[in-house]
Design a protein around this motif. Structure first.
Motif, PDB file in Angstrom:
ATOM      1  N   LEU C 637     -15.864  11.057   1.905  1.00  0.00           N
ATOM      2  CA  LEU C 637     -16.212  12.418   2.324  1.00  0.00           C
ATOM      3  C   LEU C 637     -17.725  12.634   2.318  1.00  0.00           C
ATOM      4  O   LEU C 637     -18.243  13.406   3.089  1.00  0.00           O
ATOM      5  N   LYS C 638     -18.401  11.922   1.413  1.00  0.00           N
ATOM      6  CA  LYS C 638     -19.821  12.234   1.310  1.00  0.00           C
ATOM      7  C   LYS C 638     -20.572  11.799   2.564  1.00  0.00           C
ATOM      8  O   LYS C 638     -21.619  12.331   2.879  1.00  0.00           O
ATOM      9  N   TYR C 639     -19.985  10.843   3.315  1.00  0.00           N
ATOM     10  CA  TYR C 639     -20.671  10.427   4.532  1.00  0.00           C
ATOM     11  C   TYR C 639     -20.528  11.450   5.650  1.00  0.00           C
ATOM     12  O   TYR C 639     -21.169  11.317   6.683  1.00  0.00           O
ATOM     13  N   LEU C 640     -19.668  12.452   5.449  1.00  0.00           N
ATOM     14  CA  LEU C 640     -19.632  13.551   6.418  1.00  0.00           C
ATOM     15  C   LEU C 640     -20.968  14.268   6.430  1.00  0.00           C
ATOM     16  O   LEU C 640     -21.383  14.824   7.432  1.00  0.00           O
ATOM     17  N   ASN C 641     -21.627  14.263   5.297  1.00  0.00           N
ATOM     18  CA  ASN C 641     -22.946  14.875   5.207  1.00  0.00           C
ATOM     19  C   ASN C 641     -23.971  13.869   5.698  1.00  0.00           C
ATOM     20  O   ASN C 641     -24.644  13.217   4.925  1.00  0.00           O
ATOM     21  N   ASN C 642     -24.079  13.731   7.027  1.00  0.00           N
ATOM     22  CA  ASN C 642     -24.864  12.619   7.533  1.00  0.00           C
ATOM     23  C   ASN C 642     -26.354  12.918   7.597  1.00  0.00           C
ATOM     24  O   ASN C 642     -27.126  12.133   8.101  1.00  0.00           O
ATOM     25  N   GLY C 643     -26.766  14.090   7.101  1.00  0.00           N
ATOM     26  CA  GLY C 643     -28.189  14.392   7.078  1.00  0.00           C
ATOM     27  C   GLY C 643     -28.703  15.006   8.366  1.00  0.00           C
ATOM     28  O   GLY C 643     -29.855  15.402   8.441  1.00  0.00           O
ATOM     29  N   ARG C 644     -27.874  15.088   9.403  1.00  0.00           N
ATOM     30  CA  ARG C 644     -28.326  15.668  10.683  1.00  0.00           C
ATOM     31  C   ARG C 644     -27.960  17.141  10.710  1.00  0.00           C
ATOM     32  O   ARG C 644     -26.785  17.497  10.714  1.00  0.00           O
ATOM     33  N   VAL C 645     -28.964  17.957  10.798  1.00  0.00           N
ATOM     34  CA  VAL C 645     -28.719  19.383  10.688  1.00  0.00           C
ATOM     35  C   VAL C 645     -27.896  19.889  11.866  1.00  0.00           C
ATOM     36  O   VAL C 645     -27.118  20.827  11.753  1.00  0.00           O
ATOM     37  N   TYR C 648     -24.342  19.647  11.214  1.00  0.00           N
ATOM     38  CA  TYR C 648     -23.900  20.714  10.316  1.00  0.00           C
ATOM     39  C   TYR C 648     -23.598  21.973  11.118  1.00  0.00           C
ATOM     40  O   TYR C 648     -22.585  22.644  10.909  1.00  0.00           O
TER      41      TYR C 648
END
Lengths: 103, 527, 666
Positions: C637-645, C648
């Motif tokens: 799941l943490k890779y869902l937060n891929n850092g690309r705004v 989001y």
């Protein structure tokens, strides 16, 4: 032809969608900020239309729109300041590169 | 007469009650309701002026000025508590008891984050005066948000809080991570508030041109469209804006990035002050405007709560940076808080207040420890905490107590917070929510304990490099005594607030039962 | 005046807590500075303890004069119908315990000043001591089971902290861990029992539970076996805390803590908390005869087992520890035959004389350390001692008094209380009496063995100590004594011994079988104490028979001890020569540790290892892998937060659309 309220609302919705599209796809940070302005302008259009058709006496919607414009200006100022700071540090405003913080 | 679309069936509005209302005197505005906010605004102007006039010299005493101002605001809120409930600015601002408590929480969070930040900001070589000014602006925004009862005011307060927060997140302007955090926060914040605003504009139109929340509700009820698609759209759009502030899943994705990149004292404020204001707004807006769609918004919050509890706590397991871990933990904690919102009973709201109070001190205490450690060891990585107990007993004790309290280990206060929320949920029959909450809080204990174990259990030879090179404990640098005082205060409250749970809970219950806009809900609950 | 006294009763536990908090906070925040204060901290804590003691005595006296029991409650937590009260209750039982705890604690603190004089952790030690006293006093004053449980855990925590006080010693760390684990078993039972009673009766106060249980049993609404089960679950708490079989194994190991701790916590007060809880629960247990049977036989068996093991111990503190286990067994047995007054009487006399014995052993160890160096194994081994009477007269005299007291020689305190227990046991079941009677003989034997080995004969030094028989026992330690002879301890250590000697001799006189002030005091609350010695109706024949038989077997034990150890100790145990199997059996503590190791610890460890292996082998599919699955989920799941705004933002929009659809459709 009578200009119906629906036309304004549809226009605003279309504008909102265009804004979203720009927000999600632009690679240039300034373009992203501009897309945010589009979103807010879409809302303004909504307010103005509603004020004109439903609330012609108090025109609270128009007042609201003035506030939104003010805040949007502040937001743009803050946003551009941040983009400027980021450009100074990284020499780029490419959205694809801004993923130091992730996971 | 302009032609109206067929989905708006406007009922004839009542004529304006009194024409004399158009010319209002200052007394009729009831300015007294915003005295606490005025105090903070005055303080922030003074801080700004002092900083302008005597530059960095002033930063020796301006933090105290700021804190005194905020404490003054809390005190005046105390006076307001004892006065009859008043409407300010023709009903745009409500000084009801629920609002007062949330405003107090925001002001407290602001004061504590200023005390924590002094050393941190000095060390980074940034200007303290501006930092405090912006933080005070954010605090004012949050306080107004907790009491505003009119859409324009809600929006302006929300943006005041938001814009100040974006600036704070990017306050370390030479740090690329801080820049990136600020940009992400700004873009997501702006998107959410645009969506929120779109929702407000729909409400304005659907209610036929009302901006006061209670008037909107009346209009919606009178036209009998509380369940129509338009209202539901407005509802979801509004919830999206609020959920961003609460960092509820799936509107949470900015949270870990912003928490990791921003200066830690700012994160401390965001995690507590900003969230408290968000909850105040959520309760007021949803209860006032959407009484006809209660089932829908409770369902939405139920889903958000479950998603937040699960995702926040599960992903926190895998984090390596303590700041990022606390970010996911705060998502999970927001999930627990949302249980109180989703059940919509008076006990639920009271337990939100109680939990928010405990969470304020516990989370700020944890962040104070993170600040202290990063000042001394220069890192936030969890592995670098290994063996810390041999070098820094105060930090060890403080961080352990705060984390265990966040995990809900009795007899620390966090346990009681969870206990009341879960109990309220169980009473309201929200068994799924409570069960998910129980399971995920067990999961959460695992990652909190992991950090505590890292600090406490390691043998001397397993000590991390950062701890091996730990500097001697000195407290004589400017700003460190304040940091220590904040830390100790937070830890003490964390440790004993659970034992004093009853007076606090009574206060929260009183606030809920004496708040006018919650009366219909209370009557429903009594049946 | 009196009312005011009761209104300040809450100060009794709060004052020591205040002391502990002040010193503790000081240690945490200004560590160096505070520990340099040393005596300053000690004096502060002693003063606060002194005030507590004065208050306790005043409360006790007011109870003696017949003041009504005083209860004060405040609502601690309300959640709808659930109502949790906290508070304090000062009745005869608790005021008696207050006096016992505060006197022993104060004396132990004074003693610690001498004993810990050179220790780095001097101030920390006093903070812990004070914290423990506060928790113990809080436990004693508790009006309901939940508060008991809270303080129960607190005294337990202090106990672990203090067992592991010298945390740089491996043995101390392991002992603390063992105490923790074993007590967890008991506490879990206690918690279940409390919850069970709450579930059945909706009450948490002792009398409330008792009344409801009686009603429910009478009405048949609560099956007898369920109530009995709850009673036994609650009893599990005392089993662990008061070191009853089978959960007694932690107490001897707990002797790794500093000796004052052994005296205060592991002899006089905390281990007696279990007995105290049984006394408090007695109104409930009265309705549960089967539970009482279990309690009684557990106590009897523990008394017997402790005594048999104590026969052969060479470590002076371990010997005393097993003696404590055995004596606690007596108290629990008295509770089991539903005569709490007898158990509490023995608790009181035992608290004084056993504290004195432990402090005496501490004094001996302190003296020995001067000769054999700071090595607990050597300094505590009785084979290295002998003839200490000459060098440490005060310690020897007080130790002798304690020995006589525990052996049940009249008129010392232990005689009256032990005799009382044997008497009531006999009335209940002669089997219990027989076990107690045999144990009394063994007690006399092992205590005099201890006394003679330590104080009698000539000083032996390291001649027969550990390593003299088996060299590998001590292969790695070197001797570094700095004196050839032990010396008497300083005044701060001998003074508490002398003071404790007084109650060890005299306190038994309040419970004479023909003028039992003590029993009257506990069993008829609210009336002034007026005991007319019932000499007339007293059955002298029976008394003399009972007392005579127990004194008789005591004397036999003492004689045997003199025969075996009175002469010159040659390093060979007389018992070991004559009964080698039994000797080994006792020396190895009935092989219980090994048994637990083989039956519980090893299989558990093996199970854990196998579970771990299965973990690796079949990663998916097993239910107990939830933890791993959770971790993996988190990892994914943490890779869902891929850092690309922008992702989001997209997620937010999709979520909004989804929510509109879902809430629109529903």
């Amino acid at each position: 032809m009578v200009l119906q309220l629906n036309y304004f609302l549809l226009l605003a919705a279309a504008l909102f969608c265009i804004g979203i599209y720009g927000l999600v796809t632009s690679r240039n940070a300034v373009r992203v900020l501009m897309s945010v302005e589009l979103l807010l302008n879409a809302v303004n259009l909504n307010f103005l239309a509603f004020a004109n058709y439903l609330d012609p006496a108090d025109i609270k919607g128009q007042v609201f729109a003035v506030f939104v414009i003010t805040v949007a200006a502040a937001e743009a100022a803050v946003g551009l300041a941040i983009v400027l700071a980021i450009y100074r540090n990284r020499d780029t405003i490419d959205m694809e590169r801004f993923n130091l913080l992730k996971w | 007469m302009p032609q109206l679309p067929n989905w708006i069936n406007l009922v004839e509005k009542e004529p304006p009650e009194d024409l004399a209302m158009d010319v209002v005197s200052l007394a009729a505005l009831n300015t007294g309701t915003i005295v606490p906010e005025l105090l903070v605004i005055g303080t922030l102007l003074l801080v700004l002026l002092a900083d302008l006039l005597s530059g960095r010299q002033a930063s020796r005493w301006t933090p105290y000025l700021a804190v005194v101002g905020l404490i003054g605001a809390v005190v005046s809120l105390g006076f307001q508590w004892n006065m009859p409930v008043a409407e300010g600015f023709l009903g745009s601002f409500q000084a009801d008891h629920l609002g007062i408590l949330f405003r107090g929480l925001v002001a407290l969070a602001g004061a504590l984050s200023i005390l924590m930040a002094i050393r941190y900001v000095n060390e980074a070589g940034s200007a303290l005066g501006e930092y405090m000014t912006i933080l005070l602006v954010a605090t004012v925004g949050g306080m107004f948000l907790a009491g505003s009862d009119e859409m324009v005011m809600v929006f302006v307060a929300l943006e005041t809080l938001g814009l100040a927060s974006y600036l704070l997140a990017g306050y370390m302007k030479r740090d690329v991570r801080s820049n990136e955090a600020a940009l992400k926060y700004l873009l997501i914040g702006a998107t959410s508030s645009a969506i929120f605003l779109y929702g407000l504009s729909l409400l304005y139109g659907l209610s036929g041109g009302e901006t006061r929340l209670s008037a909107i509700a009346q209009q919606l009820a009178r036209q009998d469209i509380s369940q129509s698609l338009g209202v539901l759209m407005a509802l979801v759009f509004v919830i999206a804006g609020i959920a961003f502030k609460l960092s509820a899943v799936p509107f949470h994705q900015w949270t870990p990035d912003v928490y990791e990149g921003s200066p830690t004292p700012v994160v401390a404020f965001l995690s507590v002050g900003s969230k408290a204001a968000g909850f105040a707004l959520a309760i007021r807006l949803l209860v006032t405007v959407f009484p006809g769609a209660t089932e829908q918004w409770q369902f939405v919050f139920e889903s958000l709560a479950i998603l937040s509890m699960v995702l926040g706590n599960v992903v926190a397991l895998t984090q390596t940076s303590l700041k990022r871990l606390l970010a996911y933990s705060s998502i999970g904690q927001a999930g627990f808080l949302m249980i109180g919102l989703a059940i919509g009973t008076p006990e639920g709201y009271a337990s939100i207040l109680f939990y928010a109070f405990i969470y304020l001190f516990t989370n700020l205490g944890a962040f104070a420890c993170v600040i202290l450690f990063s000042l001394r060891a220069g890192t936030d990585e969890i592995n670098e905490y290994a063996g810390l107990y041999q070098k820094d007993p105060l930090l060890t004790l403080g961080l352990s107590l705060c984390l265990l309290s966040l995990g809900g280990i009795p007899p620390l206060s966090g346990f009681f917070g969870k206990l009341y929320i879960f109990w309220a949920g169980w009473q309201a029959g929200a068994y799924t929510l409570v069960l998910v909450g129980l399971v995920t809080s067990v999961i959460s204990i695992y990652y909190y304990i992991r950090v505590v174990r890292m600090i406490v259990v390691k043998e001397p030879q397993e000590m991390s490099l950062a701890v091996q090179n730990y500097p001697a404990l000195t407290w004589d640098m400017a700003g460190l005594p304040e940091l220590r005082a904040t830390l100790i205060a937070c830890v003490v409250v964390t440790a004993v607030a659970g034992l004093l749970a009853n007076p606090l809970l009574t206060l929260a219950n009183n606030a809920v039962t004496s708040t006018p806009f919650l009366q219909p809900q209370i009557q429903v609950a009594q049946k | 005046m009196e009312q005011a006294l009761y209104q300040y009763a809450w100060l009794v536990p709060v004052l020591p807590l205040l002391g502990a908090t002040l010193v503790g906070t000081g240690l945490i925040t200004f560590g160096e500075w505070t520990s340099r204060l040393r005596r300053g901290n000690a004096v502060l804590i002693l003063l606060l303890m002194g005030v507590s003691l004065t208050l306790s005595v005043a409360l006790f006296w007011s109870q003696v004069l017949g003041h009504d029991p005083y209860t004060w409650n405040f609502t601690w937590a309300v959640a709808g119908p659930f109502h949790l009260e906290m508070g304090l209750v000062v009745d005869r039982l608790s005021s008696l315990m207050l006096v016992i705890v505060t006197t022993v604690a104060l004396l132990v603190m004074i003693y610690s000043d001498g004993y810990m004089a050179h220790d780095r952790g001097y101030s920390r030690f006093f903070a812990y001591l004070s914290l423990f006293s506060a928790s113990m006093l809080g436990l004693v004053l508790s009006p309901n089971l939940v508060q008991v449980y809270v303080f129960w855990e607190l005294v337990g925590m202090c106990s672990y902290l203090l067992i592991g006080f010298w945390y740089d010693r491996v043995a101390a760390r392991e002992a603390a861990q063992k105490a923790f684990v074993v007590n967890r078993v008991g506490d879990f039972g206690l918690l279940l029992g409390i919850l069970g009673f709450y579930w059945a009766t909706g009450q948490l106060e002792f009398t409330g539970i008792a009344d409801r249980v009686a009603e429910l049993l009478a009405a048949g609404a609560l099956p007898m076996w369920v109530a009995t089960g709850f009673g036994i679950l609650v009893f599990l708490g005392p089993v662990a805390k008061s070191a009853q079989v089978p959960l007694h194994v932690w107490l001897p190991d707990a002797m790794e803590g500093p000796t004052p701790i052994s005296a205060l916590i592991h002899a006089a007060t905390m281990v007696a908390a279990g007995v105290f809880l049984l006394a408090r629960m007695m109104p409930v247990y009265e309705h549960l005869p089967v539970t009482l049977q279990v309690v009684a036989w557990t106590g009897a068996f523990t008394a017997f087992l402790g005594a048999t093991i104590a026969l052969t111990q060479n470590d002076i503190k371990k010997g005393l520890a097993y003696s404590t286990i055995s004596q606690l067994g007596y108290m629990v047995m008295a509770m089991g035959v539903a005569v709490p007054a007898a158990g509490m009487f023995h608790l009181m006399t035992h608290a004084y004389f056993k504290a004195m014995l432990f402090l005496g052993s501490g004094s001996v160890i302190h003296g020995m350390e001067a000769v054999v160096g700071h090595d607990p194994i050597k300094a505590q081994d009785m084979r290295n001692m002998g003839g200490l009477r000459k060098y440490m007269p005060i310690t020897a005299a007080t130790f002798l008094i304690g020995t006589l007291a525990i052996c049940g020689i009249p008129p010392f305190a232990g005689f009256w209380s032990k005799d009382e227990i044997l008497h009531v046991a006999f009335e209940a079941n002669w089997g219990l009496w027989l076990v107690g009677w045999l144990t009394a003989g063994m007690t006399a034997f092992y205590m005099f063995r201890m006394y003679l080995l330590t104080f009698g004969g000539e000083f032996r030094g390291l001649a027969f100590g550990p390593g003299a028989m088996q060299v590998e026992e001590l292969a790695h330690t070197e001797t570094h004594g700095h004196a050839s002879e032990p010396h008497e301890s300083p005044l701060t250590m001998t003074l508490p011994l002398v003071i404790l000697a007084v109650p060890s001799v005299l306190v038994g006189l309040v419970g004479l079988p023909f003028a039992n002030y003590f029993e009257h005091f506990l069993e008829e609350p609210g009336s002034a104490l007026q005991v007319v010695p019932e000499l007339a109706g007293f059955d002298w024949g029976e008394f003399l028979l009972m007392a005579g038989s127990s004194v008789g077997i005591g004397l036999i034990g003492i004689t045997l001890a003199f025969v075996s150890y009175g002469g010159k100790f040659t390093g060979v145990e007389p018992l070991a020569e004559r009964f080698p199997t039994l000797y080994e059996f006792s020396l190895n503590k009935w092989y219980l540790d090994e048994l637990y190791e083989r039956w519980f610890a090893l299989p558990l460890r093996r199970l854990a290892r196998q579970a771990l292996e299965t973990d690796y082998r079949i990663i998916d599919g097993l239910v107990n892998l939830t933890g791993l699955v959770t971790l993996v989920t988190g990892e994914v799941l943490k890779y869902l937060n891929n850092g690309r705004v922008q992702t989001y933002a997209l997620v937010i929009l999709v979520a909004v659309l989804g929510l509109v659809l879902v809430s629109g459709l529903s």
